[in-house]
Enzyme design. Structure first.
Site, PDB file in Angstrom:
ATOM      1  N   ARG A  53     115.147  17.445  22.939  1.00 39.38           N
ATOM      2  CA  ARG A  53     115.245  18.470  23.969  1.00 39.38           C
ATOM      3  C   ARG A  53     114.858  19.799  23.335  1.00 39.38           C
ATOM      4  O   ARG A  53     114.618  19.865  22.129  1.00 39.38           O
ATOM      5  CB  ARG A  53     116.621  18.495  24.669  1.00 39.38           C
ATOM      6  CG  ARG A  53     117.826  18.064  23.898  1.00 39.38           C
ATOM      7  CD  ARG A  53     118.287  18.971  22.823  1.00 39.38           C
ATOM      8  NE  ARG A  53     118.357  20.364  23.266  1.00 39.38           N
ATOM      9  CZ  ARG A  53     118.227  21.392  22.483  1.00 39.38           C
ATOM     10  NH1 ARG A  53     118.037  21.220  21.174  1.00 39.38           N
ATOM     11  NH2 ARG A  53     118.286  22.613  22.937  1.00 39.38           N
ATOM     12  N   GLY A  54     114.823  20.857  24.154  1.00 41.13           N
ATOM     13  CA  GLY A  54     114.317  22.135  23.660  1.00 41.13           C
ATOM     14  C   GLY A  54     112.833  22.212  24.008  1.00 41.13           C
ATOM     15  O   GLY A  54     112.075  21.262  23.746  1.00 41.13           O
ATOM     16  N   ARG A  90     110.767  16.068  32.584  1.00 45.81           N
ATOM     17  CA  ARG A  90     111.693  17.176  32.883  1.00 45.81           C
ATOM     18  C   ARG A  90     110.874  18.295  33.528  1.00 45.81           C
ATOM     19  O   ARG A  90     109.752  18.561  33.099  1.00 45.81           O
ATOM     20  CB  ARG A  90     112.391  17.693  31.602  1.00 45.81           C
ATOM     21  CG  ARG A  90     113.355  16.673  31.001  1.00 45.81           C
ATOM     22  CD  ARG A  90     114.176  17.276  29.872  1.00 45.81           C
ATOM     23  NE  ARG A  90     115.208  18.170  30.375  1.00 45.81           N
ATOM     24  CZ  ARG A  90     115.936  18.987  29.594  1.00 45.81           C
ATOM     25  NH1 ARG A  90     115.710  19.006  28.291  1.00 45.81           N
ATOM     26  NH2 ARG A  90     116.860  19.767  30.106  1.00 45.81           N
ATOM     27  N   GLN A 201     125.159  22.119  23.839  1.00 45.27           N
ATOM     28  CA  GLN A 201     124.121  22.217  22.797  1.00 45.27           C
ATOM     29  C   GLN A 201     124.483  23.268  21.743  1.00 45.27           C
ATOM     30  O   GLN A 201     124.036  23.176  20.600  1.00 45.27           O
ATOM     31  CB  GLN A 201     122.764  22.585  23.424  1.00 45.27           C
ATOM     32  CG  GLN A 201     122.136  21.495  24.270  1.00 45.27           C
ATOM     33  CD  GLN A 201     122.452  21.681  25.732  1.00 45.27           C
ATOM     34  OE1 GLN A 201     123.541  22.143  26.097  1.00 45.27           O
ATOM     35  NE2 GLN A 201     121.526  21.320  26.586  1.00 45.27           N
ATOM     36  N   ASP A 242     112.764  28.579  28.296  1.00 48.34           N
ATOM     37  CA  ASP A 242     112.054  27.371  28.717  1.00 48.34           C
ATOM     38  C   ASP A 242     110.797  27.687  29.516  1.00 48.34           C
ATOM     39  O   ASP A 242     109.873  26.882  29.589  1.00 48.34           O
ATOM     40  CB  ASP A 242     112.976  26.473  29.544  1.00 48.34           C
ATOM     41  CG  ASP A 242     114.027  25.861  28.645  1.00 48.34           C
ATOM     42  OD1 ASP A 242     115.038  26.540  28.371  1.00 48.34           O
ATOM     43  OD2 ASP A 242     113.819  24.729  28.177  1.00 48.34           O
ATOM     44  N   ASN A 252     116.126  30.112  31.091  1.00 55.27           N
ATOM     45  CA  ASN A 252     116.711  29.446  29.919  1.00 55.27           C
ATOM     46  C   ASN A 252     117.949  28.683  30.390  1.00 55.27           C
ATOM     47  O   ASN A 252     118.302  28.682  31.584  1.00 55.27           O
ATOM     48  CB  ASN A 252     117.048  30.492  28.836  1.00 55.27           C
ATOM     49  CG  ASN A 252     117.427  29.855  27.514  1.00 55.27           C
ATOM     50  OD1 ASN A 252     116.744  28.955  27.040  1.00 55.27           O
ATOM     51  ND2 ASN A 252     118.530  30.286  26.926  1.00 55.27           N
ATOM     52  N   LYS A 253     118.628  28.072  29.459  1.00 55.88           N
ATOM     53  CA  LYS A 253     119.802  27.236  29.754  1.00 55.88           C
ATOM     54  C   LYS A 253     120.798  27.943  30.663  1.00 55.88           C
ATOM     55  O   LYS A 253     121.027  29.146  30.519  1.00 55.88           O
ATOM     56  CB  LYS A 253     120.446  26.842  28.422  1.00 55.88           C
ATOM     57  CG  LYS A 253     121.669  25.973  28.479  1.00 55.88           C
ATOM     58  CD  LYS A 253     121.478  24.700  29.275  1.00 55.88           C
ATOM     59  CE  LYS A 253     120.280  23.870  28.873  1.00 55.88           C
ATOM     60  NZ  LYS A 253     119.977  22.764  29.792  1.00 55.88           N
TER      61      LYS A 253
HETATM   62  O1  MRU Z   1     118.252  21.350  28.316  1.00 54.67           O
HETATM   63  P1  MRU Z   1     117.785  21.743  26.936  1.00 54.67           P
HETATM   64  O2  MRU Z   1     118.778  21.468  25.871  1.00 54.67           O
HETATM   65  O3  MRU Z   1     116.408  21.196  26.629  1.00 54.67           O
HETATM   66  O4  MRU Z   1     117.635  23.322  27.040  1.00 54.67           O
HETATM   67  C1  MRU Z   1     117.137  24.022  25.952  1.00 54.67           C
HETATM   68  C2  MRU Z   1     117.142  25.469  26.121  1.00 54.67           C
HETATM   69  O5  MRU Z   1     117.478  26.017  27.146  1.00 54.67           O
HETATM   70  C3  MRU Z   1     116.606  26.260  24.957  1.00 54.67           C
HETATM   71  O6  MRU Z   1     117.235  27.496  24.870  1.00 54.67           O
HETATM   72  C4  MRU Z   1     115.108  26.479  25.176  1.00 54.67           C
HETATM   73  O7  MRU Z   1     114.463  25.266  25.427  1.00 54.67           O
HETATM   74  C5  MRU Z   1     114.474  27.161  24.033  1.00 54.67           C
HETATM   75  S1  MRU Z   1     114.294  26.095  22.643  1.00 54.67           S
HETATM   76  C6  MRU Z   1     113.510  26.929  21.425  1.00 54.67           C
END
Ligand code: MRU
Length: 359
Positions: A53-54, A90, A201, A242, A252-253
């Protein structure tokens, strides 16, 4: 990055060119285990189910997904089908589609017999590019930390949300790159790590990374950030992203927006570390147009953890029958963002400034 004696990356191509190995991030922080992915559908499943993920990492992983497809069937129809499958894993992080589009655009003009080898090399190039980009983000972001350190004694206090560390990229991380560089250079630093419900996370991944690198950090409940800022205990917020719109809205998250609001109310600078691969050049209004992933309610209703006996268990934390909703990302409007830390320098979250940066 180093974990003990090992130099680790969350993705490593197998030398035979027939698979990639990835760290299964669902098992962290309790177990470090690799899984082998040998086909585009296997990569799709690993992205969808968040073994990886990320935003930057799922882009790199998807590039290898296309390369694995080119090995088994390099025909146009098979490549297009794999691209569609991978893009659908995703919806929110733009890096996924960016990497897949880049691979397909480079491969289709080639003769099918030449595609497998070219695709493996291209995926490797894309992964190495991510490492260089993040190192540059680190270099630019470090200047912000140095400026704070020059103003007053004591560790620079950074708050971060989710995991935008090396586990979320090919190496360095985005939000963490300046932190790792500062730590390497002996600049005193301390990181407040938001736990980042529902998947944790921050608590499970960011804290593990920082601990392995010896960076002082403290995990806090997501709701603690505003309080810490009110009491002058945060110098700077740095998050990953993201997808960023052309006018600088940062997706972002989930929970990032609330940190930006608290930061603005308390005069704390709020930065997003943004590789240019995370800028969506087709989208202007982040609030209206960024697709927000809705994930399973079970991520909210249940929590997994390790018992004192070392067993990993999942427990339910809501009453039987309560409904739960799980929007996985939110959008912070550009007006709340102090700046975007990119590989080309720090830029205002503003349409004209971003356009100027792109040249
Ligand atoms: O759902 P995830 O864990 O993939 O979400 C990740 C994030 O929101 C990160 O902050 C983002 O992808 C930046 S990663 C360098």
């Amino acid at each position: 990055m180093k974990v003990g004696a090992w130099a680790l990356r969350p993705i490593r191509p197998c030398p035979e060119g027939d698979a990639v190995e990835v760290i299964d991030q669902r098992a962290l922080p309790h177990r470090l285990q690799f899984e082998r992915l040998a086909s585009a559908p296997a990569v799709r499943d690993a992205v969808r189910d968040m073994w990886v993920r990320g935003a930057p990492l799922i882009g790199a992983c998807a590039a290898y997904g296309i390369a694995l497809q080119a090995r088994s069937d390099p025909g146009n129809a098979a490549l297009e089908a794999a691209a569609h499958l991978l893009r659908s894993a995703r919806p929110t992080a733009v890096n996924l589609g960016w990497a897949v589009d880049r691979m397909v655009a480079a491969l289709l003009p080639l003769a099918p017999a030449a595609r497998a080898e070219a695709a493996w090399r291209l995926a490797g190039d894309l992964a190495e590019e991510d490492v260089r980009v993040n190192a540059e983000i680190g270099r630019h972001g470090l200047e912000l930390l140095k400026a704070i350190a020059a103003r007053r004694p004591g560790p620079v206090q950074v708050l971060t949300h989710c995991n935008a560390g090396w586990l979320a990229t090919v190496d360095w991380g985005t939000a963490t790159a300046p932190i790792y560089l500062a730590h390497e250079q002996g600049l005193p630093i301390h990181v407040w790590v938001d736990e980042t419900r529902p998947r944790n996370q921050g608590a499970g991944l960011t804290a593990w990374e920082l601990g392995a690198a010896g960076v002082p950090h403290t995990v806090v409940a997501d709701n603690a950030g505003g309080h810490l800022m009110q009491h002058g205990r945060v110098d700077l917020v740095i998050v990953g992203c993201d997808r960023v719109s052309l006018r600088g809205d940062v997706c972002n998250k989930i929970g990032t927006y609330l940190k930006a609001l608290a930061a603005r109310d308390n005069g704390v600078p709020f930065y997003a570390a943004m590789p240019l691969s995370t800028l969506d050049r087709r989208l202007r209004d982040g609030l209206a147009d960024i697709p927000i992933e809705e994930r399973a309610a079970r991520e909210v209703t249940h929590v997994a953890g390790r018992t004192a006996a070392g067993e990993i268990v999942e427990v339910q934390i809501v009453p039987d029958g309560s409904a739960a909703a799980n929007p996985a990302f939110d959008v912070t409007p550009a007006r709340l963002v102090s700046g975007l830390i990119t590989e080309r320098g720090i830029v205002a979250a503003d349409e004209a400034a971003i356009a100027a940066l792109l040249g």
